[in-house]
Design a protein around this motif. Structure first.
Motif, PDB file in Angstrom:
ATOM      1  N   SER A  41       0.806  -1.222   0.000  1.00 53.51           N
ATOM      2  CA  SER A  41       0.000   0.000   0.000  1.00 53.51           C
ATOM      3  C   SER A  41       0.838   1.270   0.000  1.00 53.51           C
ATOM      4  CB  SER A  41      -0.943   0.006   1.201  1.00 53.51           C
ATOM      5  OG  SER A  41      -0.218   0.031   2.401  1.00 53.51           O
ATOM      6  N   ASN A  42       0.269   2.285  -0.627  1.00 52.61           N
ATOM      7  CA  ASN A  42       0.827   3.635  -0.734  1.00 52.61           C
ATOM      8  C   ASN A  42       2.112   3.703  -1.537  1.00 52.61           C
ATOM      9  OD1 ASN A  42      -1.273   4.769   0.835  1.00 52.61           O
ATOM     10  ND2 ASN A  42      -0.246   4.050   2.672  1.00 52.61           N
ATOM     11  N   SER A  43       2.409   2.688  -2.310  1.00 52.21           N
ATOM     12  CA  SER A  43       3.568   2.735  -3.202  1.00 52.21           C
ATOM     13  C   SER A  43       3.156   3.373  -4.514  1.00 52.21           C
ATOM     14  CB  SER A  43       4.122   1.328  -3.437  1.00 52.21           C
ATOM     15  OG  SER A  43       4.680   0.832  -2.239  1.00 52.21           O
ATOM     16  N   HIS A  59       5.873  -0.861   2.125  1.00 54.25           N
ATOM     17  CA  HIS A  59       4.879   0.198   1.987  1.00 54.25           C
ATOM     18  C   HIS A  59       5.565   1.521   1.638  1.00 54.25           C
ATOM     19  CE1 HIS A  59       1.768  -2.393   3.723  1.00 54.25           C
ATOM     20  NE2 HIS A  59       2.728  -2.815   4.539  1.00 54.25           N
ATOM     21  N   ASN A  60       4.827   2.423   0.996  1.00 60.38           N
ATOM     22  CA  ASN A  60       5.272   3.803   0.743  1.00 60.38           C
ATOM     23  C   ASN A  60       6.524   3.908  -0.122  1.00 60.38           C
ATOM     24  OD1 ASN A  60       3.211   4.722   2.572  1.00 60.38           O
ATOM     25  ND2 ASN A  60       4.581   4.185   4.243  1.00 60.38           N
ATOM     26  N   ASN A  78       9.367   2.779   2.513  1.00 62.07           N
ATOM     27  CA  ASN A  78       9.807   4.186   2.503  1.00 62.07           C
ATOM     28  C   ASN A  78      11.029   4.452   1.638  1.00 62.07           C
ATOM     29  OD1 ASN A  78       7.762   4.991   4.297  1.00 62.07           O
ATOM     30  ND2 ASN A  78       9.012   4.398   6.046  1.00 62.07           N
TER      31      ASN A  78
END
Length: 195
Positions: A41-43, A59-60, A78
């Motif tokens: 998620s959020n990539s 994630h991210n 991140n």
């Protein structure tokens, strides 16, 4: 652009400099990702990115345009990969890593958490051709390391955790300390990375 927000709400977003969607060049292509992938998620993967099989992210993750990534690659939570980057096969990039434009990471490389690569020798002072590092086949990069622009980490080399690398490292050498001192790699560490 289609949104579910009424026009007055969109005006608020514009005042806050928030933009929905991205307009790409007319000839750009959607990202291509091979078989058997896990993108958490959020990539965000920009247009004009090509990724091989068995790709995994945390994630991210952000992967910018014109990046090519091989097979069996892990990119940790991140992590930011700026545009125009080449990443080979069997690469493991841990969390919170920054990889700037014009970097090359060859096959079978390990990059520890919080590694920071740079590509600008004179930030915001003079015009300089951005040159990221070249991490050669089988190198291992420890956590919390920093690399100045245009350094080359030789095949099979190890960069110890916390090192600040200001010069290129020859193949099968060890870089340790701040600034990093270059020493021959002990024989028992001249083995391939095993993921």
């Amino acid at each position: 652009m289609q949104t579910d927000y009424p026009e007055p709400e969109l005006d608020k977003f514009k005042e806050q400099n928030i933009q929905f969607g991205v307009e790409y060049a007319p000839n750009s292509k959607p990202p291509v990702v091979g078989k058997n992938y896990t993108i958490r998620s959020n990539s965000i993967i920009y247009n004009d990115v090509v990724i091989g099989d068995n790709f995994r992210t945390g994630h991210n993750v952000v992967i910018r345009e014109n990046t090519n990534i091989g097979d069996d690659v892990l990119i940790g939570t991140n992590t930011v990969i700026e545009g125009d980057v080449i990443i080979g096969n069997d690469v493991s990039i841990q969390s919170n890593v920054y990889i700037p434009t014009n970097s090359v990471i060859e096959d079978n490389v390990f990059i520890g958490p919080c590694a920071c690569f740079t590509n600008d020798k004179y930030p915001v002072r003079i015009n300089y051709e951005l040159q990221g590092p070249k991490i050669r086949r089988g190198a291992s990069i420890g956590g919390n390391t920093t690399f100045l622009s245009n350094v080359e980490i030789g095949e099979g080399s190890i960069v110890a955790a916390g090192a600040i690398v200001i010069h290129s490292v020859p193949p099968f050498y060890l870089a340790i300390g701040t600034p990093a001192r270059i020493k021959p790699l002990p024989d028992h560490l001249k083995v391939p990375n095993r993921f």
